[in-house]
Design a protein around this motif. Structure first.
Motif: not given
Length: 282
Positions: A53-59, A220-223, A229-231, A234-237
């Protein structure tokens, strides 16, 4: 815990834990015992497996660095591809072992899930899988109610990512670990299941227990951002698709059904006597 299991667990943790993952051992037999034959893992019962499983720190520890390193390539589902990369590293770093990896989103050609992630999390003792059957005299009538796993440390602020199977390694004496029933009261279970099924967008079901760690506001904002529009968020094209440059090959099957980017995996799958394989996430 048996010395062999403890050693293998440590080796896998050395690969995954620095990047915000946790691993929990279980026997294939424990998983198969809860499911009809169509969902069984085709391995001897004592076969050793690990739930990941992934924890919050994975992000921050895994996902954002993965995007920075891969953002010039086509990413059809960045989170799943990041997880695939890290699960693939387990096999690469343990070449002496025969390892099979099943990600939580993988399906058979008939679209039946290859793994019911929440059942695996429950039998591994990682998180308690709360289902409708866990509520006496439930109030939902004919409504379909999907179950949800709650982690004693993270509440619902985690995601089940898959299982690592070790064919040929059998641990018949491995003692089972029961998941902690951290939502024992009927009223709280009703609130949890209603929150997960009807109000998952507001995140509140994830606080069924007071978590020691939650997703960051950025996470939270990313998901909450539309996938396309997610990349950019985060400032990635995301580059335009170039069919002449193949995407990097991932270490296991990457076909998956289209799914909503919400708290449930494969929510529409229904099988007699089996709750839907919903899985907390993203």
């Amino acid at each position: 815990m048996e010395p062999q299991v403890a050693e293998l667990k440590q080796k896998i943790e050395d690969v995954l834990c620095p990047f915000g993952f946790e691993v929990y051992p279980f026997q294939v037999a424990w998983y198969n015992a809860l499911l009809p034959p169509a969902f069984h893992l085709p391995l001897p019962g004592p076969t050793l497996a690990f739930l990941v499983l992934s924890t919050p720190a994975m992000f921050d520890r895994a996902f954002k660095p993965f995007l920075q390193s891969c953002h010039l390539q086509q990413l059809t589902d960045p989170v799943d591809q990041c997880v695939a990369y890290h699960l693939g590293r387990v096999r690469e770093n343990l070449p002496e072992l025969k390892i099979e990896v099943i990600a939580d989103y993988e399906v058979h050609p008939n679209r039946r899930p290859k793994i019911l992630a929440q059942t695996a999390a429950h039998v591994a003792g990682a998180a308690y899988y709360y289902q409708r059957k866990d509520v006496e005299a439930d109030p939902w009538g004919t409504q379909h109610i999907a179950g949800v796993c709650i982690h004693p440390k993270y509440g619902g602020w985690f995601a089940i990512r898959g299982v690592v199977l070790l064919p040929g390694i059998e641990v018949p004496d491995l003692p089972p670990t029961k998941p902690l029933d951290c939502v024992p009261k009927r009223a709280d279970r009703i609130t949890l299941l209603e929150g997960f099924n009807f109000h998952w967008r507001d995140w509140t079901y994830r606080d069924a227990v007071t978590p020691q760690e939650r997703y960051s506001e950025e996470q939270k904002a990313y998901f909450s951002t539309p996938p396309a529009q997610r990349l950019a968020f985060l400032g990635l094209a995301q580059p335009s698709k170039d069919t002449s440059s193949p995407s990097p090959e991932l270490p296991f099957t990457t076909f998956r059904p289209k799914k909503p980017q919400n708290a449930s995996r494969a929510r529409g799958w229904v099988s007699p006597s089996v709750s839907p394989p919903a899985s907390p996430g993203p």
